[in-house]
Design a protein around this motif. Sequence first.
Motif, mmCIF file in Angstrom:
data_model
loop_
_atom_site.group_PDB
_atom_site.id
_atom_site.type_symbol
_atom_site.label_atom_id
_atom_site.label_comp_id
_atom_site.label_asym_id
_atom_site.label_seq_id
_atom_site.Cartn_x
_atom_site.Cartn_y
_atom_site.Cartn_z
ATOM 1 N N ILE A 9 -1.380 -12.990 6.897
ATOM 2 C CA ILE A 9 -1.772 -13.844 7.821
ATOM 3 C C ILE A 9 -0.818 -14.200 8.978
ATOM 4 N N ARG A 10 -0.020 -14.114 8.891
ATOM 5 C CA ARG A 10 1.320 -14.787 9.769
ATOM 6 C C ARG A 10 1.979 -13.179 10.226
ATOM 7 N N GLY A 11 1.911 -12.501 9.742
ATOM 8 C CA GLY A 11 2.264 -11.076 10.850
ATOM 9 C C GLY A 11 3.499 -10.912 9.286
ATOM 10 N N ASP A 12 3.868 -11.724 8.861
ATOM 11 C CA ASP A 12 5.061 -10.824 7.833
ATOM 12 C C ASP A 12 4.837 -9.879 7.003
ATOM 13 N N TYR A 13 5.604 -8.660 6.917
ATOM 14 C CA TYR A 13 5.378 -8.231 6.197
ATOM 15 C C TYR A 13 5.723 -7.881 4.474
ATOM 16 N N LEU A 14 5.523 -7.408 3.383
ATOM 17 C CA LEU A 14 5.988 -7.005 2.433
ATOM 18 C C LEU A 14 5.703 -5.774 1.678
ATOM 19 N N VAL A 15 7.214 -5.240 0.677
ATOM 20 C CA VAL A 15 7.332 -3.938 0.255
ATOM 21 C C VAL A 15 7.880 -4.127 -0.913
ATOM 22 N N VAL A 16 6.663 -4.235 -1.965
ATOM 23 C CA VAL A 16 6.871 -4.090 -3.852
ATOM 24 C C VAL A 16 6.409 -2.595 -4.435
ATOM 25 N N ASP A 17 7.424 -3.264 -5.357
ATOM 26 C CA ASP A 17 7.061 -1.946 -6.263
ATOM 27 C C ASP A 17 6.420 -2.184 -7.938
ATOM 28 N N ARG A 18 5.763 -1.502 -8.272
ATOM 29 C CA ARG A 18 5.178 -2.837 -9.580
ATOM 30 C C ARG A 18 7.028 -2.488 -10.570
ATOM 31 N N LEU A 22 2.558 4.230 7.385
ATOM 32 C CA LEU A 22 2.141 4.451 6.247
ATOM 33 C C LEU A 22 0.960 3.716 6.126
ATOM 34 N N ALA A 23 0.000 2.212 6.850
ATOM 35 C CA ALA A 23 -0.661 2.142 6.585
ATOM 36 C C ALA A 23 -1.575 2.347 7.211
ATOM 37 N N ALA A 24 -1.253 3.379 8.704
ATOM 38 C CA ALA A 24 -2.187 4.735 9.364
ATOM 39 C C ALA A 24 -3.239 5.756 8.318
ATOM 40 N N LEU A 25 -2.475 5.820 7.637
ATOM 41 C CA LEU A 25 -2.858 6.639 6.295
ATOM 42 C C LEU A 25 -3.106 6.320 5.292
ATOM 43 N N GLY A 26 -3.128 4.543 5.187
ATOM 44 C CA GLY A 26 -4.115 4.247 3.985
ATOM 45 C C GLY A 26 -5.199 3.444 4.627
ATOM 46 N N ALA A 27 -5.419 3.794 5.573
ATOM 47 C CA ALA A 27 -6.629 2.797 6.302
ATOM 48 C C ALA A 27 -7.490 3.711 6.306
ATOM 49 N N GLY A 28 -9.148 2.901 5.645
ATOM 50 C CA GLY A 28 -9.967 3.002 4.889
ATOM 51 C C GLY A 28 -10.178 3.718 3.388
ATOM 52 N N SER A 29 -8.215 2.958 3.304
ATOM 53 C CA SER A 29 -8.843 2.864 1.146
ATOM 54 C C SER A 29 -9.336 2.056 0.812
ATOM 55 N N VAL A 30 -9.438 2.041 -0.602
ATOM 56 C CA VAL A 30 -9.001 0.214 -1.382
ATOM 57 C C VAL A 30 -8.469 0.330 -1.960
ATOM 58 N N THR A 31 -7.664 -1.665 -1.348
ATOM 59 C CA THR A 31 -6.272 -1.365 -1.967
ATOM 60 C C THR A 31 -7.113 -3.002 -3.027
ATOM 61 N N THR A 32 -8.057 -2.913 -2.868
ATOM 62 C CA THR A 32 -7.689 -4.163 -3.897
ATOM 63 C C THR A 32 -8.906 -3.995 -5.317
ATOM 64 N N GLY A 33 -8.818 -2.734 -6.111
ATOM 65 C CA GLY A 33 -9.769 -2.779 -6.957
ATOM 66 C C GLY A 33 -8.807 -3.586 -8.085
ATOM 67 N N ASP A 34 -9.280 -2.395 -9.101
ATOM 68 C CA ASP A 34 -8.410 -2.725 -10.393
ATOM 69 C C ASP A 34 -6.786 -2.600 -10.363
ATOM 70 N N SER A 35 -6.657 -1.808 -9.761
ATOM 71 C CA SER A 35 -5.193 -0.742 -8.977
ATOM 72 C C SER A 35 -4.161 -2.363 -8.823
ATOM 73 N N LEU A 36 -5.006 -3.412 -8.222
ATOM 74 C CA LEU A 36 -3.965 -4.636 -7.560
ATOM 75 C C LEU A 36 -2.803 -4.806 -8.929
ATOM 76 N N SER A 37 -3.634 -4.881 -9.680
ATOM 77 C CA SER A 37 -3.264 -6.147 -10.835
ATOM 78 C C SER A 37 -2.719 -4.977 -11.201
ATOM 79 N N SER A 38 -0.966 -5.611 -11.123
ATOM 80 C CA SER A 38 0.067 -5.608 -11.590
ATOM 81 C C SER A 38 1.151 -6.807 -11.719
ATOM 82 N N THR A 39 2.185 -6.978 -12.287
ATOM 83 C CA THR A 39 3.249 -7.740 -10.762
ATOM 84 C C THR A 39 4.387 -6.973 -10.932
ATOM 85 N N TRP A 40 4.404 -7.171 -9.399
ATOM 86 C CA TRP A 40 4.535 -7.052 -8.140
ATOM 87 C C TRP A 40 6.179 -7.562 -8.044
ATOM 88 N N ARG A 41 6.760 -6.208 -7.743
ATOM 89 C CA ARG A 41 8.210 -6.709 -7.677
ATOM 90 C C ARG A 41 8.950 -6.487 -6.130
#
Length: 219
Positions: free
Chosen positions: A203-212, A80-99
């Motif tokens: 930074i530690r190599g851990d992973y996190l999957v969250v939804d809005r 999934l990350a490979a498909l998202g490579a090069g996309s912007v993920t730190t814009g306004d759409s990052l603002s949310s309550t993530w679960r």
Amino acid sequence: MATTSTTSLFLHTPFNPQNSNKTFPKHRYSHPNSNSSSVTAQSKPAKEHLLSLISDQDRGLKTQNNPTKRASIITAIDELAALGAGSVTTGDSLSSTWRLLWTTEKEQLFIIEKAYLFGTKTGDVLQVIDVEKLTLNNVITFPPDGVFFVRSNIEVASSQRVNFRFTSAVLRGQNWEIPLPPFGQGWFDTVYLDEDLRVVKDIRGDYLVVDRASYSWKE
């Protein structure tokens, strides 16, 4: 608690007391143009595969003792990350309550699993981000009234990376509150982001999957 520090909820990175008063530079990363809708359309099968793999893993508790399952999930994340490579993920759409849906982060999973020892249970585990205000709250809820949350300042460092520094922490019950000192700094990369799912490597190599989340958490 170990002498290292945290992200997600407890993302650990070495902490240098001599730098404890350091502040982030007063600048904002300038985002290039990106086509997130195209990425989302292409990634649908990979996203559904990942969600299927984590659906029965109890937020990662069951994955801890199943290295084969863990490897399969991480492979799905990498795809999934490979498909998202090069996309912007730190814009306004990052603002949310993530679960939280799934993580490899051991300290976070320990709290989820052992909350019963304190006569309670773990509810939603959240990450509340406001890119405009440059803030992040990591939150563990203990229904009906308990909550532990860590406040952070953030800096958008690149198209997918966010730096953070913890500023304070609070353990709160119905009629009481215990302030705790800040204890760390680090970064995380949002390697995939769409309208309802976010995937993070830290930074530690851990992973996190969250939804809005269907609600906005407030202090």
